[in-house]
Design a protein around this motif. Sequence first.
Motif, mmCIF file in Angstrom:
data_model
loop_
_atom_site.group_PDB
_atom_site.id
_atom_site.type_symbol
_atom_site.label_atom_id
_atom_site.label_comp_id
_atom_site.label_asym_id
_atom_site.label_seq_id
_atom_site.Cartn_x
_atom_site.Cartn_y
_atom_site.Cartn_z
ATOM 1 N N THR A 128 0.835 -1.204 0.000
ATOM 2 C CA THR A 128 0.000 0.000 0.000
ATOM 3 C C THR A 128 0.870 1.255 0.000
ATOM 4 O OG1 THR A 128 -1.752 -1.183 1.157
ATOM 5 C CG2 THR A 128 -1.852 1.229 1.228
ATOM 6 N N LEU A 180 -11.673 4.078 -8.564
ATOM 7 C CA LEU A 180 -11.955 3.554 -7.229
ATOM 8 C C LEU A 180 -13.346 2.944 -7.166
ATOM 9 C CD1 LEU A 180 -11.010 3.018 -4.393
ATOM 10 C CD2 LEU A 180 -11.750 5.322 -3.771
ATOM 11 N N VAL A 190 -12.926 -0.475 -8.676
ATOM 12 C CA VAL A 190 -12.230 -1.387 -7.751
ATOM 13 C C VAL A 190 -13.156 -1.792 -6.605
ATOM 14 C CG1 VAL A 190 -10.328 -1.561 -6.092
ATOM 15 C CG2 VAL A 190 -9.923 -0.570 -8.343
ATOM 16 N N ALA A 191 -13.849 -0.829 -6.021
ATOM 17 C CA ALA A 191 -14.779 -1.145 -4.929
ATOM 18 C C ALA A 191 -15.892 -2.065 -5.415
ATOM 19 C CB ALA A 191 -15.369 0.143 -4.349
ATOM 20 N N VAL A 241 -14.683 -5.595 -5.640
ATOM 21 C CA VAL A 241 -14.635 -6.242 -4.322
ATOM 22 C C VAL A 241 -16.044 -6.618 -3.879
ATOM 23 C CG1 VAL A 241 -14.095 -5.880 -1.872
ATOM 24 C CG2 VAL A 241 -12.470 -5.153 -3.619
ATOM 25 N N LEU A 279 -13.242 -9.791 -5.838
ATOM 26 C CA LEU A 279 -11.854 -9.359 -5.723
ATOM 27 C C LEU A 279 -11.484 -9.293 -4.242
ATOM 28 C CD1 LEU A 279 -9.507 -8.327 -7.570
ATOM 29 C CD2 LEU A 279 -10.300 -6.023 -7.039
ATOM 30 N N PRO A 317 -10.311 -8.137 -0.725
ATOM 31 C CA PRO A 317 -10.272 -6.813 -0.095
ATOM 32 C C PRO A 317 -8.863 -6.223 -0.003
ATOM 33 C CG PRO A 317 -11.751 -8.248 1.120
ATOM 34 C CD PRO A 317 -11.047 -9.106 0.090
ATOM 35 N N GLU A 347 -8.183 -4.036 -2.878
ATOM 36 C CA GLU A 347 -8.805 -2.725 -2.742
ATOM 37 C C GLU A 347 -7.946 -1.817 -1.866
ATOM 38 O OE1 GLU A 347 -13.126 -0.684 -1.828
ATOM 39 O OE2 GLU A 347 -12.702 -2.628 -0.927
ATOM 40 N N GLY A 388 -6.798 0.839 -4.106
ATOM 41 C CA GLY A 388 -7.667 1.959 -3.757
ATOM 42 C C GLY A 388 -7.017 2.938 -2.804
ATOM 43 N N THR A 389 -6.647 2.446 -1.626
ATOM 44 C CA THR A 389 -6.034 3.323 -0.631
ATOM 45 C C THR A 389 -4.630 3.732 -1.058
ATOM 46 O OG1 THR A 389 -7.307 2.257 1.113
ATOM 47 C CG2 THR A 389 -5.371 3.511 1.795
ATOM 48 N N LEU A 420 -19.059 2.083 -9.696
ATOM 49 C CA LEU A 420 -19.775 1.050 -8.925
ATOM 50 C C LEU A 420 -20.944 0.475 -9.741
ATOM 51 C CD1 LEU A 420 -19.904 2.520 -5.325
ATOM 52 C CD2 LEU A 420 -19.055 0.257 -5.950
#
Length: 125
Positions: free
Chosen positions: A9, A50, A53-54, A57, A62, A64, A67, A71-72, A119
């Motif tokens: 990350t 994002l 990606v969310a 998940v 996918l 977590p 993500e 994502g982060t 999303l």
Amino acid sequence: MSAVVLLLTALAGGVGAAARFMADGAVRARIGGSFPLGILLINVTGSLALGVVAGLVLYGGLAPAVEVVVGTGFLGGFTTFSTASVDTVRLIGAGRYLAALGYALGTAGASLAAAAVGLAVVSAL
């Protein structure tokens, strides 16, 4: 969270920040001017990514941890609320009140819409 996920990350965040710097520089070199279009585009595309990606998940299985890293890490480094805030204050300082208002509202609205689209697209698949 495992040490590996934490390290990945952090690395992804650095790569995302470098990608933001390069993308913003490319937009500035191509477009010019004092309006922060590069950061606006970065925040909107990052929010869209994002959302995807969310969604992957939530709906696609996918992991977590992906993500968190993507994502982060990457997208957190790539997008930047703080730069958008400073850019808005700079526009105000230059007396460009309407541009500042449009930029602030446009960035927030377009970024929220892009995340929702990301999303929604994944959930529809």
